[in-house]
Write an enzyme that holds these catalytic residues in place. Structure first.
Site, PDB file in Angstrom:
ATOM      1  N   ASN A 585       0.838  -1.204   0.000  1.00 22.46           N
ATOM      2  CA  ASN A 585       0.000   0.000   0.000  1.00 22.46           C
ATOM      3  C   ASN A 585       0.870   1.249   0.000  1.00 22.46           C
ATOM      4  O   ASN A 585       0.631   2.197  -0.751  1.00 22.46           O
ATOM      5  CB  ASN A 585      -0.933  -0.019   1.214  1.00 22.46           C
ATOM      6  CG  ASN A 585      -1.827   1.196   1.287  1.00 22.46           C
ATOM      7  OD1 ASN A 585      -1.357   2.317   1.457  1.00 22.46           O
ATOM      8  ND2 ASN A 585      -3.126   0.990   1.172  1.00 22.46           N
ATOM      9  N   LYS A 586       1.878   1.250   0.843  1.00 21.20           N
ATOM     10  CA  LYS A 586       2.779   2.407   0.929  1.00 21.20           C
ATOM     11  C   LYS A 586       3.508   2.616  -0.403  1.00 21.20           C
ATOM     12  O   LYS A 586       3.765   3.743  -0.821  1.00 21.20           O
ATOM     13  CB  LYS A 586       3.778   2.168   2.058  1.00 21.20           C
ATOM     14  CG  LYS A 586       4.812   3.256   2.259  1.00 21.20           C
ATOM     15  CD  LYS A 586       5.513   3.035   3.584  1.00 21.20           C
ATOM     16  CE  LYS A 586       6.828   3.787   3.660  1.00 21.20           C
ATOM     17  NZ  LYS A 586       7.925   3.086   2.990  1.00 21.20           N
ATOM     18  N   ASP A 587       3.809   1.519  -1.089  1.00 15.47           N
ATOM     19  CA  ASP A 587       4.501   1.596  -2.375  1.00 15.47           C
ATOM     20  C   ASP A 587       3.644   2.204  -3.472  1.00 15.47           C
ATOM     21  O   ASP A 587       4.107   3.060  -4.233  1.00 15.47           O
ATOM     22  CB  ASP A 587       4.899   0.186  -2.837  1.00 15.47           C
ATOM     23  CG  ASP A 587       6.243  -0.224  -2.288  1.00 15.47           C
ATOM     24  OD1 ASP A 587       6.851   0.562  -1.553  1.00 15.47           O
ATOM     25  OD2 ASP A 587       6.672  -1.349  -2.588  1.00 15.47           O
ATOM     26  N   TYR A 711      -0.881   8.432  -7.388  1.00 15.49           N
ATOM     27  CA  TYR A 711      -0.385   8.296  -6.015  1.00 15.49           C
ATOM     28  C   TYR A 711       1.115   8.609  -5.952  1.00 15.49           C
ATOM     29  O   TYR A 711       1.573   9.354  -5.081  1.00 15.49           O
ATOM     30  CB  TYR A 711      -0.668   6.873  -5.527  1.00 15.49           C
ATOM     31  CG  TYR A 711      -0.072   6.529  -4.187  1.00 15.49           C
ATOM     32  CD1 TYR A 711      -0.706   6.902  -3.004  1.00 15.49           C
ATOM     33  CD2 TYR A 711       1.119   5.816  -4.095  1.00 15.49           C
ATOM     34  CE1 TYR A 711      -0.163   6.579  -1.769  1.00 15.49           C
ATOM     35  CE2 TYR A 711       1.671   5.482  -2.868  1.00 15.49           C
ATOM     36  CZ  TYR A 711       1.028   5.863  -1.708  1.00 15.49           C
ATOM     37  OH  TYR A 711       1.573   5.550  -0.483  1.00 15.49           O
ATOM     38  N   LEU A 754      10.414   5.514   6.169  1.00  8.44           N
ATOM     39  CA  LEU A 754       9.209   5.396   6.989  1.00  8.44           C
ATOM     40  C   LEU A 754       8.679   3.978   7.001  1.00  8.44           C
ATOM     41  O   LEU A 754       8.531   3.359   5.951  1.00  8.44           O
ATOM     42  CB  LEU A 754       8.117   6.321   6.445  1.00  8.44           C
ATOM     43  CG  LEU A 754       8.316   7.820   6.635  1.00  8.44           C
ATOM     44  CD1 LEU A 754       7.242   8.569   5.877  1.00  8.44           C
ATOM     45  CD2 LEU A 754       8.282   8.188   8.102  1.00  8.44           C
TER      46      LEU A 754
END
Length: 927
Positions: A585-587, A711, A754
């Site tokens: 998801n972060k990617d 994104y 992060l």
């Protein structure tokens, strides 16, 4: 607005409240009104006793930003407490609604139950042999993790559970007014105790404390409810397949990472893991002991009243002889053969418990080598009672204890060991250097053919003695000690004490083969030379989008290796693969993450079919939507066809554990919901049309690529990390002591620094929540613009027919309801660079509006999340207070970051951390 009116429109507290004169309303039906009223009145009364100046805050009539930090902290504590109490009302109400449906319409009318699934199976013509086949292989294992996402202390959990139980008592009509007032007084006392209990962890959590936190749920609910799950399935099978006899195995067990997850946590050492395994083992043994003591009190059957079967006499004679104290046991309960047998079991179990303490005490007499021996003794007792004509006693009294032992064994949970490939590779390099007489720096590149040749050669060499490797670093010795501990505990404690080894950051086949070599070094192989079968399952973890895309080729190559195939066949025939939701998801954002996970599972399923080695998936989900959280049944139903092969594992993290397992009724339902959903998915896969819809897959690919592009455009904005740090409590999350893992990488200079958990946690706190929706509006708009009317028609068709697409859009809409850009704008003002702030917020604001518009266009809804009225109602009850707390947090962040006086800064910090807690509790999720 009056908080009471916000939470319950028919309830006002304009008049003074006194619990002494308050006659509590009866809790009836399925509505939460009476329970809400009872708890709120009790909370206000406690508030008046301890902080009357905060009563106006509870009613929503005060601007607490004008209060001192000390009073603001107390106000936030009160608001957070109300959220917890409201959650209890909702949990209790949901339980009553399910019971009401079952009472009026029957068990099969309750969605998510075995009866519901089996009734549909019978109607669909599913034969009994298909059910037998399913039960033989079905294995379900939720896995508790110690990820830092839980904000409730154990002492608070205990008090909240007591409040839940009192509410249940108040539902009963049998109480007199005096008795009900007594219950109300106890309810108020529990709320008062939570009021006076510190909400924040004052010290960094230790791993041992996390182990206690995990075991709390077993002591309170799971030890008793999980055996009842087996009984529930047996009962439903008997109802819908009355002519069949089913042997239901221990198909549902729990796993755990607590005390075994050393990935990024240096506090999880081999010594800590040893302590964890011992504590886990004693927890289950002590619960078995308590149940066996109860059996002894029950089985006061004398030989004169009931002749003892000859076969059982032989069993008893053998146990008495082995006990070393047979005459004393017989003399204590003369003629009571079943009680004598129970005493032999109890003494043997006591000796086992003593041997498994950290400081072992060796008692004379026999002990249980493993749980199988205890299971066999209980089977003998069960059979003896049956042969004596006491089948009911055997079934209702002994069998539940035997089932408990079959499920929890001498380990309570199957503890997984998790480590990252960097650590294992460094250890292997040092091993190479010790064997070759060189330095680790001289080792071949880990992706080279030379490195593969060395690994293969080492794996193929017979090893009959443990070799001594000189010159290893402390880190390498610790890694090897962990593997040695696995072999030791599987032998000394229980064969299921350790579940598997999870290799995070798996990048190649070499990474996995290296772990097989480390297991060989620790002699965890079935054959003494260590060349045939590894007993410990090695599970690769694929987390990022890049890793998910590489997973099929890695597994295809891995499953062609004879050692792997032999080991997997011995371990049960399935090769487990873990997939991670947070980092993907972060990617790439929410849509791309979900689609890449779906594609990886579909391709890996095909790889397993071609190799003749089925692949089972371990889902690394978090609690929030952004980390894979989704309704259990729908998440399972939305998996690729054929990917659930009667094997299912999923992580339960932090607040999810509390939500699911704090109370027995909820725990029982959540476990049955998971198991029944797996059964339903497997059975439906046999009748529903298999295979994907090419036009749907093509659309998902296009939407994924477009959403990811938007994104990435945001997260690669040069000022994004600086904006994120300033416009959220990112750095301050490190001050919350809610996990033993080091709070590193919070002060990040780049996105890659992060971790996924604080990434999600902080975006939720500042109400942007981009991790659950950003990029999807642009993707949908672009798809329609490119493909026109046909494209829009296709999307609407997918919304109705594609389970993965529908699940994504449904969860996106729920997330959009939680976003509040007016509050988010207040957070954005904390960012000092006005140009960067305005650019980034404008991007988020525009994409939010577009996502809302496009979701409604595709779904045909009149408002966001219109399909989920209960969710909207629950959220609307909370949002006024959450919004208020969010604005208070903005002010606290401003004060904390600018305060130079150390005393005032510390005072502000406490209030700030309470605000983080309060928002997390209000939404029901942290990271």
């Amino acid at each position: 607005m009056d908080l009471a009116m916000t939470l319950h429109p028919q309830f006002s507290l304009s008049a003074p409240v006194s619990m002494d004169s308050f006659a509590p309303p009866m809790i009836t039906g399925t509505e939460p009104d009476a329970a809400t009223e009872i708890l709120f009145r009790a909370l206000v009364d406690v508030c008046r006793r301890h902080a009357p100046e905060l009563e106006a805050v509870l009613k929503g009539e005060a601007d607490i930003s004008q209060l001192t930090p000390e009073l603001m902290g107390r106000a936030l504590h009160a608001q957070g407490l109300w959220f917890r109490l409201l959650s209890i009302v909702e949990e209790n109400t949901a339980m009553r609604r399910r019971r009401n449906v079952e009472r009026t319409q029957g068990r099969a009318a309750v969605n998510g139950t075995f009866s519901h699934v089996l009734a549909e199976a019978v109607a669909a013509g599913v034969k009994a042999d298909e059910i037998h086949a399913l039960l033989n292989d079905m294995r379900i294992r939720p896995t508790l993790t110690a990820h830092p996402t839980e904000a409730k202390r154990v002492t608070v959990l205990e008090k909240l559970r007591r409040i839940y139980l009192i509410l249940r008592e108040l539902e009963l009509p049998r109480w007199t007014e005096r008795e009900r007032n007594s219950l109300m007084a106890e309810l108020r006392d529990q709320i008062e105790l939570i009021w006076m209990t510190g909400e924040l962890q004052l010290e960094k959590a230790t791993v041992v404390r996390e182990v206690s936190w995990g075991l709390h749920f077993f002591d309170e609910s799971l030890f008793d409810t999980l055996p009842e799950l087996v009984e529930s399935l047996e009962s439903s099978l008997a109802e819908y397949y009355p002519d069949e006899t089913f042997e239901v195995p221990a198909f549902f067990q729990f796993g755990s990472w607590i005390g075994g997850d050393r990935d990024g946590n240096p506090f999880v050492t081999s010594s800590v893991t040893r302590t964890t395994l011992k504590r886990n083992g004693r927890a289950s043994m002590r619960r078995f002991r308590a149940r066996i003591v109860d059996l002894g009190k029950l089985l006061s059957i004398t030989e004169q009243a009931l002749p003892t079967p000859i076969s059982f006499r032989k069993e008893l004679t053998a146990r008495l002889a082995a006990s070393g104290d047979g005459e004393a046991i017989q003399a204590r309960n003369p003629g009571e053969h079943f009680r004598q047998f129970q005493t032999c079991i109890l003494r043997k179990l006591d000796a086992t418990i003593e041997r498994n303490k950290e400081e072992p005490v060796i008692l004379p007499g026999p002990f249980y080598v493993d749980a199988d021996e205890l299971i066999n003794d209980l089977r003998a007792l069960e059979q003896g009672l049956t042969d004596a004509g006491c089948r009911s006693l055997a079934t209702n009294q002994v069998r539940p204890v035997r089932r408990m032992v079959e499920i929890f064994r001498f380990s309570t949970v199957l503890l997984d060991i998790r480590e990252n490939s960097t650590r294992t590779t460094n250890t292997l390099r040092e091993m190479w250097a010790a064997v070759e007489g060189a330095t680790p720096a001289d080792a071949p590149d880990v992706e080279s053919s030379a490195w593969r040749a060395w690994l293969t050669a080492e794996l193929s060499k017979p090893r009959t003695t443990r070799r001594v490797l000189e010159g290893l670093s402390d880190e390498a010795r610790e890694t090897l000690a962990t593997f040695a501990l696995v072999g030791e505990m599987r032998t000394e404690l229980d064969r299921e004490a350790v579940g598997c080894f999870i290799l995070s950051m798996t990048r190649s086949v070499n990474d996995i083969l290296g772990v097989y070599l480390l297991a060989k070094e620790a002699r965890i192989y079935l054959d003494s030379p260590g060349v045939e079968i590894c007993q410990l399952p090695i599970v690769p973890l694929f987390e990022t989008i890049e890793d998910l895309r590489a997973a099929p080729s890695i597994m295809k190559e891995l499953l062609s290796i004879p050692l792997i195939r032999r080991s997997v066949r011995w371990q049960g025939g399935f090769h487990e693969v873990m997939i991670g939701y947070s980092d993907s998801n972060k990617d790439g954002g929410y849509f791309a993450s979900n689609w890449e996970l779906y594609k990886a599972q579909a391709k890996l399923t095909e790889v397993g079919q071609q190799a003749g080695v089925p692949i089972a998936f371990f889902h690394g989900r978090g609690g929030s939507v952004s980390r894979g959280g989704a309704p259990t049944a729908r998440a399972i139903a939305a998996q690729p066809p054929g990917s659930i092969r009667r094997q299912y594992r999923v992580t339960d993290q932090g607040e999810v554990v509390s939500f699911k397992y704090s109370n027995r009724g909820t725990a029982a339902y959540q476990m049955e919901l998971t198991a029944a959903s797996i059964m339903e998915q497997v059975l439906r896969s046999k009748t529903e049309k298999q295979g994907s819809r090419p036009e749907f897959d093509d659309a998902m690919e296009a939407l994924s690529g477009a959403s990811r592009a938007i994104y990435i455009q945001l997260i690669q904005h040069p000022g994004l990390v600086e904006y994120f740090q300033n416009a959220s409590p990112l750095d301050e999350l490190a001050l919350l002591n809610i996990g033993s893992r080091p709070a590193r990488r919070f002060g990040a200079r780049s996105l890659s620094d992060l971790r996924a958990i604080p990434w999600v946690f902080a975006w939720a706190q500042n109400r942007h929540i981009i991790t659950g929706w950003y990029g999807i509006g642009s993707a949908l708009q672009n798809f329609i613009e490119v493909r026109g009317e046909d494209g829009e028609t296709l999307l609407k068709s997918m919304f109705e027919q594609s389970k993965p697409f529908r699940l994504i859009l449904d969860e996106v809409e729920k997330t959009l309801r939680m976003v509040d850009l007016s509050v988010a704008r207040e957070y954005s003002k904390l960012a000092p660079n006005a140009q960067t702030r305005d650019e980034i917020f404008a991007l988020i604001e525009a994409e939010y509006a577009l996502t809302c518009e496009m979701c409604l266009r595709v779904s045909g809804g009149g408002e966001i999340a219109f399909r989920y009225p209960a969710f909207r109602e629950r959220l609307s009850e909370r949002l006024p207070v959450i919004n208020q707390v969010s604005r208070e947090q903005v002010e606290l962040l401003r004060r904390y970051r600018s305060e130079t006086d150390e005393f005032k800064r510390e005072e502000t910090k406490s209030a700030l951390l309470l605000s983080i807690n309060c928002i997390a509790v209000g939404f029901g999720a942290t990271g």
